[in-house]
Scaffold this motif. Structure first.
Motif, PDB file in Angstrom:
ATOM      1  N   TYR A   1       0.827  -1.209   0.000  1.00 27.79           N
ATOM      2  CA  TYR A   1       0.000   0.000   0.000  1.00 27.79           C
ATOM      3  C   TYR A   1       0.856   1.251   0.000  1.00 27.79           C
ATOM      4  CZ  TYR A   1       1.013   0.300   5.048  1.00 27.79           C
ATOM      5  OH  TYR A   1       1.653   0.404   6.270  1.00 27.79           O
ATOM      6  N   ILE A   2       0.198   2.373  -0.208  1.00 23.60           N
ATOM      7  CA  ILE A   2       0.826   3.686  -0.120  1.00 23.60           C
ATOM      8  C   ILE A   2       0.446   4.302   1.220  1.00 23.60           C
ATOM      9  CG2 ILE A   2       0.970   5.998  -1.118  1.00 23.60           C
ATOM     10  CD1 ILE A   2       2.202   3.873  -2.881  1.00 23.60           C
ATOM     11  N   THR A   3       1.443   4.757   1.968  1.00 24.49           N
ATOM     12  CA  THR A   3       1.182   5.332   3.281  1.00 24.49           C
ATOM     13  C   THR A   3       0.753   6.794   3.168  1.00 24.49           C
ATOM     14  OG1 THR A   3       3.459   6.094   3.599  1.00 24.49           O
ATOM     15  CG2 THR A   3       2.948   3.849   4.288  1.00 24.49           C
ATOM     16  N   THR A   4       0.053   7.263   4.179  1.00 18.69           N
ATOM     17  CA  THR A   4      -0.249   8.686   4.302  1.00 18.69           C
ATOM     18  C   THR A   4       1.024   9.420   4.711  1.00 18.69           C
ATOM     19  OG1 THR A   4      -2.502   8.174   5.011  1.00 18.69           O
ATOM     20  CG2 THR A   4      -1.674  10.382   5.519  1.00 18.69           C
ATOM     21  N   PRO A   5       1.315  10.568   4.123  1.00 19.62           N
ATOM     22  CA  PRO A   5       2.528  11.304   4.506  1.00 19.62           C
ATOM     23  C   PRO A   5       2.564  11.608   6.001  1.00 19.62           C
ATOM     24  CG  PRO A   5       1.572  12.245   2.522  1.00 19.62           C
ATOM     25  CD  PRO A   5       0.584  11.241   3.034  1.00 19.62           C
ATOM     26  N   THR A   6       3.749  11.487   6.573  1.00 22.90           N
ATOM     27  CA  THR A   6       3.937  11.806   7.992  1.00 22.90           C
ATOM     28  C   THR A   6       3.685  13.293   8.223  1.00 22.90           C
ATOM     29  OG1 THR A   6       5.619  10.085   8.159  1.00 22.90           O
ATOM     30  CG2 THR A   6       5.567  11.729   9.908  1.00 22.90           C
ATOM     31  N   GLU A   7       3.017  13.623   9.311  1.00 22.73           N
ATOM     32  CA  GLU A   7       2.702  15.027   9.595  1.00 22.73           C
ATOM     33  C   GLU A   7       3.973  15.830   9.838  1.00 22.73           C
ATOM     34  OE1 GLU A   7       0.042  17.679  12.748  1.00 22.73           O
ATOM     35  OE2 GLU A   7      -0.409  15.556  12.421  1.00 22.73           O
ATOM     36  N   VAL A   8       4.046  16.972   9.198  1.00 21.64           N
ATOM     37  CA  VAL A   8       5.217  17.851   9.298  1.00 21.64           C
ATOM     38  C   VAL A   8       5.107  18.730  10.539  1.00 21.64           C
ATOM     39  CG1 VAL A   8       6.529  19.659   8.114  1.00 21.64           C
ATOM     40  CG2 VAL A   8       5.373  17.884   6.799  1.00 21.64           C
ATOM     41  N   SER A   9       6.259  19.001  11.143  1.00 21.73           N
ATOM     42  CA  SER A   9       6.244  19.905  12.298  1.00 21.73           C
ATOM     43  C   SER A   9       7.574  20.641  12.417  1.00 21.73           C
ATOM     44  CB  SER A   9       5.973  19.131  13.593  1.00 21.73           C
ATOM     45  OG  SER A   9       6.032  20.001  14.716  1.00 21.73           O
TER      46      SER A   9
ATOM     47  N   ASP B   1      10.573  16.398   9.489  1.00 24.47           N
ATOM     48  CA  ASP B   1      10.779  16.908   8.138  1.00 24.47           C
ATOM     49  C   ASP B   1       9.668  16.471   7.197  1.00 24.47           C
ATOM     50  OD1 ASP B   1      13.159  18.224   8.730  1.00 24.47           O
ATOM     51  OD2 ASP B   1      14.393  16.452   8.305  1.00 24.47           O
ATOM     52  N   PHE B   2       9.609  17.125   6.050  1.00 26.74           N
ATOM     53  CA  PHE B   2       8.712  16.694   4.985  1.00 26.74           C
ATOM     54  C   PHE B   2       9.151  15.309   4.516  1.00 26.74           C
ATOM     55  CE2 PHE B   2       8.622  21.310   4.796  1.00 26.74           C
ATOM     56  CZ  PHE B   2       7.272  21.589   4.616  1.00 26.74           C
ATOM     57  N   GLN B   3       8.191  14.473   4.177  1.00 32.45           N
ATOM     58  CA  GLN B   3       8.502  13.129   3.706  1.00 32.45           C
ATOM     59  C   GLN B   3       8.692  13.096   2.190  1.00 32.45           C
ATOM     60  OE1 GLN B   3       5.666  10.229   5.077  1.00 32.45           O
ATOM     61  NE2 GLN B   3       6.887   8.477   4.378  1.00 32.45           N
ATOM     62  N   LEU B   4       8.412  14.192   1.533  1.00 33.94           N
ATOM     63  CA  LEU B   4       8.467  14.240   0.077  1.00 33.94           C
ATOM     64  C   LEU B   4       9.902  14.143  -0.440  1.00 33.94           C
ATOM     65  CD1 LEU B   4       5.930  17.140  -0.574  1.00 33.94           C
ATOM     66  CD2 LEU B   4       5.502  14.684  -0.775  1.00 33.94           C
ATOM     67  N   HIS B   5      10.022  13.816  -1.721  1.00 36.64           N
ATOM     68  CA  HIS B   5      11.304  13.768  -2.401  1.00 36.64           C
ATOM     69  C   HIS B   5      11.969  15.141  -2.329  1.00 36.64           C
ATOM     70  CE1 HIS B   5      14.164  13.402  -5.766  1.00 36.64           C
ATOM     71  NE2 HIS B   5      14.051  12.087  -5.608  1.00 36.64           N
ATOM     72  N   GLU B   6      13.297  15.150  -2.204  1.00 32.04           N
ATOM     73  CA  GLU B   6      14.027  16.408  -2.020  1.00 32.04           C
ATOM     74  C   GLU B   6      13.826  17.385  -3.176  1.00 32.04           C
ATOM     75  OE1 GLU B   6      18.150  14.220  -3.529  1.00 32.04           O
ATOM     76  OE2 GLU B   6      17.985  15.046  -1.516  1.00 32.04           O
TER      77      GLU B   6
END
Length: 248
Positions: free
Chosen positions: A176-184, A203-208
């Protein structure tokens, strides 16, 4: 592969200060950051659908479909599903289901090196998704009904039912695809000033490669908060230009 939340926040503040547009508090930034991350993440799936209908690019590092898949791969996961009679439940961080897999266990007797030794083999098998009426139809025929080597599953609002030779109650997992981790952006107050605290930050979980897009989207949201239509239009114009370049 992650994008530093502090780097993005400092860039946002630097642009706002340079343009004398105001200030975004840490609380406001965290709200904007999570909205921006989710917007970019959800757009991946629409873009894959669009680029999947177009001819591919033969250049290894510029094929958009490959680039998008690389960005989504960060969120791919595999986990066992939990069973609560009569339903299987997916992991709590699931965003989009890929496949349901059953570990089909078979036994056989070996001839070598020790004759008649029982050998257990586990073969992961993908379960086919069916509507309930389809399952009822195929289950009536001995030629089409599910088996442990050809499992199926049906879904409703309560969970998933997986069938092999009978209703399966163990050995089921999912990709499955996970929900992005909450940023803080975490911080400590020192003499009335919020100072970055890496130990309480996420940190953001997105690609750099998404760092610039994150800054632009957060500036758009800041412009709306400040009722600064000029800031919103500038950021939105840059975003639209980037989008057109990607899709041209």
């Amino acid at each position: 592969m992650a994008v530093s939340v502090d780097t993005v926040y400092q860039r946002v503040l630097a642009i706002l200060n340079k343009e004398q547009r105001g200030y975004v508090t840490p609380q406001e930034f965290n709200l904007f950051a999570n909205q921006a991350q989710l917007d970019i993440f959800e757009q991946y799936f629409y873009d894959i659908n669009q680029f999947g209908r177009l001819p591919g690019n033969s250049t290894e590092f510029s094929d958009m479909l490959n680039i998008l898949n690389e960005k989504i791969n960060i969120f791919e996961a595999n986990a066992s599903m939990s069973y609560s009679d009569p339903y299987w439940n997916t992991p709590a961080n699931l965003y989009r289901l890929g496949t349901i897999v059953y570990d089909n266990v078979t036994t056989s007797k070996s001839l070598y090196p020790v004759p008649n030794t029982v050998v257990t083999t586990i073969t992961p098998v993908e379960a086919q998704r069916l509507n309930y009426n389809e399952y009822l139809y195929i289950a009536q025929s001995p030629y089409t009904k599910p088996s442990n080597s050809r499992p199926v599953f049906i879904a409703n609002e309560n969970g998933y039912k997986v069938y092999g030779n009978a209703a399966l109650t163990e050995g089921v997992s999912c990709n499955y695809i996970t929900t992005p981790t909450e940023v803080s952006w975490g911080y400590q107050m020192v003499y009335g000033e919020a100072l970055y605290d890496s130990t309480s930050s996420t940190d953001f979980q997105l690609h750099e490669s998404e760092e610039t897009d994150l800054v632009i989207k957060i500036l758009e949201l800041a412009g709306l908060l400040m009722k600064d239509i000029g800031l919103y239009q500038i950021a939105n114009g840059i975003e639209m230009q980037d989008t057109q370049q990607e899709k041209s």
